[in-house]
Design a protein around this motif. Structure first.
Motif, PDB file in Angstrom:
ATOM      1  N   GLY A 104       0.792  -1.227   0.000  1.00 38.64           N
ATOM      2  CA  GLY A 104       0.000   0.000   0.000  1.00 38.64           C
ATOM      3  C   GLY A 104       0.822   1.274   0.000  1.00 38.64           C
ATOM      4  N   LYS A 105       0.153   2.368  -0.329  1.00 46.62           N
ATOM      5  CA  LYS A 105       0.786   3.684  -0.336  1.00 46.62           C
ATOM      6  C   LYS A 105      -0.048   4.654   0.502  1.00 46.62           C
ATOM      7  CE  LYS A 105       2.681   3.032  -4.989  1.00 46.62           C
ATOM      8  NZ  LYS A 105       2.626   3.491  -6.396  1.00 46.62           N
ATOM      9  N   LEU A 106       0.649   5.479   1.243  1.00 50.38           N
ATOM     10  CA  LEU A 106       0.022   6.471   2.110  1.00 50.38           C
ATOM     11  C   LEU A 106      -0.069   7.814   1.389  1.00 50.38           C
ATOM     12  CD1 LEU A 106      -0.911   6.890   5.153  1.00 50.38           C
ATOM     13  CD2 LEU A 106       1.401   7.791   5.541  1.00 50.38           C
ATOM     14  N   VAL A 107      -1.218   8.490   1.527  1.00 50.68           N
ATOM     15  CA  VAL A 107      -1.368   9.832   0.969  1.00 50.68           C
ATOM     16  C   VAL A 107      -1.983  10.749   2.013  1.00 50.68           C
ATOM     17  CG1 VAL A 107      -1.677   8.968  -1.386  1.00 50.68           C
ATOM     18  CG2 VAL A 107      -3.693   9.428   0.010  1.00 50.68           C
ATOM     19  N   LEU A 108      -1.689  12.029   1.884  1.00 48.44           N
ATOM     20  CA  LEU A 108      -2.384  13.062   2.647  1.00 48.44           C
ATOM     21  C   LEU A 108      -3.469  13.592   1.719  1.00 48.44           C
ATOM     22  CD1 LEU A 108      -2.387  14.836   5.291  1.00 48.44           C
ATOM     23  CD2 LEU A 108      -1.101  16.516   3.945  1.00 48.44           C
ATOM     24  N   TRP A 109      -4.719  13.563   2.181  1.00 49.93           N
ATOM     25  CA  TRP A 109      -5.840  13.871   1.296  1.00 49.93           C
ATOM     26  C   TRP A 109      -6.809  14.850   1.943  1.00 49.93           C
ATOM     27  CZ3 TRP A 109     -11.185  12.287   1.627  1.00 49.93           C
ATOM     28  CH2 TRP A 109     -11.936  12.578   0.453  1.00 49.93           C
ATOM     29  N   SER A 110      -7.435  15.657   1.093  1.00 52.33           N
ATOM     30  CA  SER A 110      -8.523  16.537   1.517  1.00 52.33           C
ATOM     31  C   SER A 110      -9.643  16.463   0.490  1.00 52.33           C
ATOM     32  CB  SER A 110      -8.040  17.988   1.632  1.00 52.33           C
ATOM     33  OG  SER A 110      -9.134  18.859   1.899  1.00 52.33           O
ATOM     34  N   ALA A 111     -10.858  16.585   0.965  1.00 50.82           N
ATOM     35  CA  ALA A 111     -12.000  16.643   0.040  1.00 50.82           C
ATOM     36  C   ALA A 111     -12.030  17.979  -0.701  1.00 50.82           C
ATOM     37  CB  ALA A 111     -13.299  16.440   0.807  1.00 50.82           C
ATOM     38  N   ASP A 112     -11.303  18.957  -0.200  1.00 55.25           N
ATOM     39  CA  ASP A 112     -11.182  20.280  -0.811  1.00 55.25           C
ATOM     40  C   ASP A 112     -10.084  20.229  -1.878  1.00 55.25           C
ATOM     41  OD1 ASP A 112     -10.608  22.922  -1.488  1.00 55.25           O
ATOM     42  OD2 ASP A 112     -10.761  23.657   0.572  1.00 55.25           O
ATOM     43  N   ALA A 113     -10.429  20.529  -3.105  1.00 53.99           N
ATOM     44  CA  ALA A 113      -9.480  20.434  -4.216  1.00 53.99           C
ATOM     45  C   ALA A 113      -8.316  21.408  -4.102  1.00 53.99           C
ATOM     46  CB  ALA A 113     -10.207  20.665  -5.538  1.00 53.99           C
ATOM     47  N   LEU A 158       1.422  18.733  15.283  1.00 51.36           N
ATOM     48  CA  LEU A 158       0.210  18.142  14.727  1.00 51.36           C
ATOM     49  C   LEU A 158      -0.608  17.348  15.745  1.00 51.36           C
ATOM     50  CD1 LEU A 158       1.530  16.850  11.269  1.00 51.36           C
ATOM     51  CD2 LEU A 158       0.130  18.873  11.710  1.00 51.36           C
ATOM     52  N   THR A 159       0.035  16.861  16.796  1.00 51.53           N
ATOM     53  CA  THR A 159      -0.670  16.022  17.776  1.00 51.53           C
ATOM     54  C   THR A 159      -1.919  16.682  18.354  1.00 51.53           C
ATOM     55  OG1 THR A 159       1.315  14.745  18.345  1.00 51.53           O
ATOM     56  CG2 THR A 159      -0.459  14.805  19.979  1.00 51.53           C
ATOM     57  N   PRO A 160      -1.893  17.968  18.704  1.00 50.46           N
ATOM     58  CA  PRO A 160      -3.115  18.586  19.250  1.00 50.46           C
ATOM     59  C   PRO A 160      -4.272  18.660  18.249  1.00 50.46           C
ATOM     60  CG  PRO A 160      -1.166  19.892  19.794  1.00 50.46           C
ATOM     61  CD  PRO A 160      -0.754  18.895  18.766  1.00 50.46           C
ATOM     62  N   LYS A 161      -3.980  18.491  16.972  1.00 48.00           N
ATOM     63  CA  LYS A 161      -5.014  18.592  15.929  1.00 48.00           C
ATOM     64  C   LYS A 161      -5.536  17.224  15.464  1.00 48.00           C
ATOM     65  CE  LYS A 161      -3.094  22.891  14.025  1.00 48.00           C
ATOM     66  NZ  LYS A 161      -2.621  23.578  12.795  1.00 48.00           N
ATOM     67  N   LEU A 162      -5.003  16.158  16.051  1.00 50.23           N
ATOM     68  CA  LEU A 162      -5.324  14.823  15.551  1.00 50.23           C
ATOM     69  C   LEU A 162      -6.749  14.387  15.886  1.00 50.23           C
ATOM     70  CD1 LEU A 162      -2.116  12.677  16.280  1.00 50.23           C
ATOM     71  CD2 LEU A 162      -2.856  13.671  14.107  1.00 50.23           C
ATOM     72  N   VAL A 163      -7.380  13.761  14.892  1.00 51.72           N
ATOM     73  CA  VAL A 163      -8.637  13.041  15.068  1.00 51.72           C
ATOM     74  C   VAL A 163      -8.338  11.605  14.655  1.00 51.72           C
ATOM     75  CG1 VAL A 163     -11.030  12.794  14.335  1.00 51.72           C
ATOM     76  CG2 VAL A 163     -10.021  15.070  14.532  1.00 51.72           C
ATOM     77  N   THR A 164      -8.633  10.648  15.527  1.00 49.08           N
ATOM     78  CA  THR A 164      -8.230   9.269  15.274  1.00 49.08           C
ATOM     79  C   THR A 164      -9.419   8.378  14.946  1.00 49.08           C
ATOM     80  OG1 THR A 164      -6.376   9.528  16.801  1.00 49.08           O
ATOM     81  CG2 THR A 164      -6.988   7.278  16.204  1.00 49.08           C
ATOM     82  N   GLY A 165      -9.323   7.710  13.794  1.00 44.19           N
ATOM     83  CA  GLY A 165     -10.359   6.749  13.390  1.00 44.19           C
ATOM     84  C   GLY A 165      -9.988   5.348  13.839  1.00 44.19           C
ATOM     85  N   GLU A 166     -10.974   4.529  14.092  1.00 41.47           N
ATOM     86  CA  GLU A 166     -10.711   3.147  14.509  1.00 41.47           C
ATOM     87  C   GLU A 166     -10.108   2.328  13.373  1.00 41.47           C
ATOM     88  OE1 GLU A 166     -10.741   1.675  17.529  1.00 41.47           O
ATOM     89  OE2 GLU A 166     -10.940   3.780  18.107  1.00 41.47           O
ATOM     90  N   SER A 167     -10.388   2.726  12.145  1.00 44.92           N
ATOM     91  CA  SER A 167      -9.822   2.059  10.969  1.00 44.92           C
ATOM     92  C   SER A 167      -9.518   3.124   9.933  1.00 44.92           C
ATOM     93  CB  SER A 167     -10.809   1.040  10.398  1.00 44.92           C
ATOM     94  OG  SER A 167     -11.919   1.712   9.812  1.00 44.92           O
ATOM     95  N   ILE A 168      -8.828   2.742   8.876  1.00 44.71           N
ATOM     96  CA  ILE A 168      -8.552   3.704   7.807  1.00 44.71           C
ATOM     97  C   ILE A 168      -9.845   4.068   7.084  1.00 44.71           C
ATOM     98  CG2 ILE A 168      -8.048   2.099   5.920  1.00 44.71           C
ATOM     99  CD1 ILE A 168      -5.965   5.219   6.853  1.00 44.71           C
ATOM    100  N   GLY A 183      -6.309  14.498   6.041  1.00 42.13           N
ATOM    101  CA  GLY A 183      -6.053  13.249   6.752  1.00 42.13           C
ATOM    102  C   GLY A 183      -5.133  12.337   5.973  1.00 42.13           C
ATOM    103  N   PHE A 184      -4.436  11.479   6.711  1.00 41.81           N
ATOM    104  CA  PHE A 184      -3.597  10.462   6.093  1.00 41.81           C
ATOM    105  C   PHE A 184      -4.458   9.234   5.828  1.00 41.81           C
ATOM    106  CE2 PHE A 184      -0.184  12.896   8.244  1.00 41.81           C
ATOM    107  CZ  PHE A 184       0.728  13.008   7.196  1.00 41.81           C
ATOM    108  N   VAL A 185      -4.606   8.885   4.558  1.00 43.27           N
ATOM    109  CA  VAL A 185      -5.439   7.746   4.170  1.00 43.27           C
ATOM    110  C   VAL A 185      -4.674   6.867   3.174  1.00 43.27           C
ATOM    111  CG1 VAL A 185      -7.571   9.045   4.553  1.00 43.27           C
ATOM    112  CG2 VAL A 185      -6.560   8.986   2.260  1.00 43.27           C
ATOM    113  N   ALA A 186      -5.288   5.772   2.780  1.00 47.76           N
ATOM    114  CA  ALA A 186      -4.689   4.897   1.771  1.00 47.76           C
ATOM    115  C   ALA A 186      -4.967   5.447   0.376  1.00 47.76           C
ATOM    116  CB  ALA A 186      -5.258   3.491   1.895  1.00 47.76           C
ATOM    117  N   MET A 187      -3.986   5.364  -0.498  1.00 48.93           N
ATOM    118  CA  MET A 187      -4.180   5.826  -1.869  1.00 48.93           C
ATOM    119  C   MET A 187      -5.365   5.119  -2.529  1.00 48.93           C
ATOM    120  SD  MET A 187      -1.540   5.789  -5.124  1.00 48.93           S
ATOM    121  CE  MET A 187      -0.465   7.096  -4.521  1.00 48.93           C
ATOM    122  N   SER A 188      -5.564   3.853  -2.197  1.00 47.10           N
ATOM    123  CA  SER A 188      -6.653   3.075  -2.797  1.00 47.10           C
ATOM    124  C   SER A 188      -8.025   3.672  -2.525  1.00 47.10           C
ATOM    125  CB  SER A 188      -6.618   1.645  -2.272  1.00 47.10           C
ATOM    126  OG  SER A 188      -6.744   1.625  -0.858  1.00 47.10           O
TER     127      SER A 188
END
Length: 251
Positions: A104-113, A158-168, A183-188
């Protein structure tokens, strides 16, 4: 000739019925980053063999805990290598069945273009309130995100701004719904047909985190399940490897 053609139809129909009667179903545990590819693979499996899959999606660590507690899975597609190896050690997996089906590959992604730049410099500014990552204790992509922030020297800011999901999967939803701007998500999760579905992303350089090798393993419960064995074989086929690559994975 016409009579012979007519005689073939009942035979074909009987063959189709026989194939359906012998079709099996496998329960599979799938890491959340692979949620979209496995749907396509399940469709190919059903069309080519008649076998079906019952798919459970979650964080690798959480799925492992379920298997340890007796959850009736036949196959696990993990987001790492150590969990399937541990299942072998635990005596819950078929020895010799484990193999890497994707990296897998990690990406930083936003819904905002316009939010994420191609170099990831957005992480160094104050243009966002929240950044989402998956739980690093149970999700390998979350661990990769923490490693990336550490290597960039940005963990403290960045730690004070973190929101943690139970899964990707949950992490992606945080960003997709705007509960976190980035957020850091999977490229897939953000590609479709090899292209970005929407928003903006930074492909995290692979020297900032360890390889996310993802292993599949046949569990003891699935040793005699024809659907489970067919899936393991299909994952190694050239066409399915090409399909997996289209979601941004390396093979």
């Amino acid at each position: 000739m016409f009579a012979r053609s007519l005689l073939r139809w009942p035979l074909l129909a009987l063959a189709a019925v026989a194939g359906t009667l012998h079709a099996a179903e496998a329960n599979i545990a799938v890491a959340a980053n692979f949620a979209e590819p496995i749907k396509a693979i399940a469709s190919v499996l059903e069309k080519t063999t008649g076998h079906t899959l019952k798919i459970s999606i979650g964080a690798t660590g959480g799925l492992y805990a379920q298997i340890k507690n007796g959850a009736p899975f036949d196959v696990m597609l993990a987001a790492d290598t150590k969990t399937p190896a541990q299942l072998e050690t635990d005596g819950l997996a078929q020895p010799g069945s484990r193999f890497t089906y994707a990296t897998g590959k990690l990406v930083l992604w936003s819904a905002d273009a316009a939010k994420v730049d191609a170099q990831g410099n957005v992480l160094k500014g104050d243009g966002f309130r929240k950044i989402a990552i998956a739980n690093p204790k149970t999700a390998p992509y979350g661990a990769a995100a923490v490693e990336t922030m550490d290597k960039l020297g940005l963990a403290a800011s960045l730690t004070p701004k973190l929101v943690t999901g139970e899964s990707i999967g949950q992490t992606y939803n945080f960003v997709h719904t705007g509960n976190a701007e980035i957020g850091f998500v999977a490229m897939s999760q953000v590609l479709e047909g090899g292209r970005l579905k929407g928003g903006s992303m930074w492909v995290v350089p692979q020297n900032l985190y360890g390889p996310i090798q993802q292993d599949a393993v046949l569990l003891k419960r699935g040793a005699n399940n024809e659907a489970a064995k067919a899936l393991m074989t299909l994952l190694k086929s050239p066409n399915i490897k090409d399909l997996i690559r289209s979601y941004g994975y390396d093979i």
